[in-house]
Design a protein around this motif. Structure first.
Motif, mmCIF file in Angstrom:
data_model
loop_
_atom_site.group_PDB
_atom_site.id
_atom_site.type_symbol
_atom_site.label_atom_id
_atom_site.label_comp_id
_atom_site.label_asym_id
_atom_site.label_seq_id
_atom_site.Cartn_x
_atom_site.Cartn_y
_atom_site.Cartn_z
ATOM 1 N N THR A 56 0.668 -1.322 0.170
ATOM 2 C CA THR A 56 -0.123 -0.057 0.107
ATOM 3 C C THR A 56 0.665 0.866 0.121
ATOM 4 O O THR A 56 0.407 1.978 -0.233
ATOM 5 N N HIS A 57 2.126 1.398 0.796
ATOM 6 C CA HIS A 57 3.181 2.758 0.372
ATOM 7 C C HIS A 57 3.945 1.918 -0.207
ATOM 8 O O HIS A 57 4.683 0.867 -0.455
ATOM 9 N N SER A 58 5.343 3.097 -0.765
ATOM 10 C CA SER A 58 6.731 2.724 -0.253
ATOM 11 C C SER A 58 7.014 2.760 0.367
ATOM 12 O O SER A 58 6.691 2.784 1.456
ATOM 13 N N GLU A 59 8.307 2.504 0.514
ATOM 14 C CA GLU A 59 8.939 1.693 1.798
ATOM 15 C C GLU A 59 9.689 2.961 2.638
ATOM 16 O O GLU A 59 9.125 3.074 3.808
ATOM 17 N N GLY A 60 9.948 4.107 2.073
ATOM 18 C CA GLY A 60 10.159 5.483 2.709
ATOM 19 C C GLY A 60 9.274 5.709 3.625
ATOM 20 O O GLY A 60 9.144 6.094 4.782
ATOM 21 N N ASP A 61 8.130 6.168 2.475
ATOM 22 C CA ASP A 61 6.337 6.682 3.769
ATOM 23 C C ASP A 61 5.797 5.402 4.439
ATOM 24 O O ASP A 61 5.252 6.148 6.107
ATOM 25 N N MET A 62 6.400 4.214 4.851
ATOM 26 C CA MET A 62 5.433 3.666 5.120
ATOM 27 C C MET A 62 6.439 3.697 6.643
ATOM 28 O O MET A 62 6.342 3.383 7.406
ATOM 29 N N ILE A 63 7.811 3.404 6.252
ATOM 30 C CA ILE A 63 8.683 3.674 7.390
ATOM 31 C C ILE A 63 8.577 5.028 8.775
ATOM 32 O O ILE A 63 8.346 5.136 9.537
ATOM 33 N N ALA A 64 7.844 6.257 7.318
ATOM 34 C CA ALA A 64 7.750 7.969 8.270
ATOM 35 C C ALA A 64 6.570 7.169 8.648
ATOM 36 O O ALA A 64 6.415 8.338 9.826
ATOM 37 N N GLU A 65 5.597 6.533 8.618
ATOM 38 C CA GLU A 65 4.479 6.924 9.060
ATOM 39 C C GLU A 65 4.264 6.283 10.233
ATOM 40 O O GLU A 65 3.905 6.532 11.135
ATOM 41 N N ILE A 66 5.019 4.784 10.517
ATOM 42 C CA ILE A 66 5.056 4.264 12.168
ATOM 43 C C ILE A 66 6.318 5.417 12.783
ATOM 44 O O ILE A 66 5.822 5.626 14.201
ATOM 45 N N TRP A 67 7.383 5.693 12.195
ATOM 46 C CA TRP A 67 8.203 6.485 12.919
ATOM 47 C C TRP A 67 7.530 8.153 13.575
ATOM 48 O O TRP A 67 7.461 8.046 14.629
#
Length: 131
Positions: A56-67
């Motif tokens: 559902t997300h790019s890798e960077g966006d996925m990690i930024a959201e959980i951050w």
């Protein structure tokens, strides 16, 4: 106090090797290191489950959201998260040049199960069925 319930799923390391039994995999045999595949989280007391994954997300966006969620929380509740989930996410933050999120406390329900009960197994599936 804001408490976040969190779980992550990961991909394994990929590598080339010659056998299946008692292998010592050298660093030059690693083709790709493992990474976070997805995460699911929920604020304590809320019904909405939040999710981000590579589907559902790019890798960077996925990690930024959980951050962003971790930076906002006071307490993270997880199962084996102290030894696995949080160090894995910290590695991802490092990979994307992100600073550590704001400090938070951790409640690791695996550690609670081990200290409070003498169950036949501490695997999440067994503990959840037992309870």
């Amino acid at each position: 106090m804001k408490m976040l319930h969190l779980d992550i799923e990961t991909f394994p390391h990929l590598g080339y090797h010659w056998g299946l039994f008692k292998q010592n995999i050298a660093l030059n045999q690693i083709v790709q290191t493992g990474k976070t595949a997805s995460w699911a989280a929920k604020w304590h007391g809320k019904k909405k489950v939040m999710y981000a994954g590579l589907d559902t997300h790019s890798e960077g966006d996925m990690i930024a959201e959980i951050w962003d969620l971790l930076d906002e929380t006071d307490v993270v509740c997880h199962y084996n998260g102290t030894r696995f989930d949080m160090p894995t996410l910290n590695k991802e933050f490092l990979k994307f040049d992100m600073p550590p999120p704001s400090p938070y406390q951790q409640i690791d329900l695996l550690q609670t199960a081990k200290k409070q009960f003498r169950l036949a197994s501490n695997k999440l599936d067994f503990v959840s069925k037992y309870l």
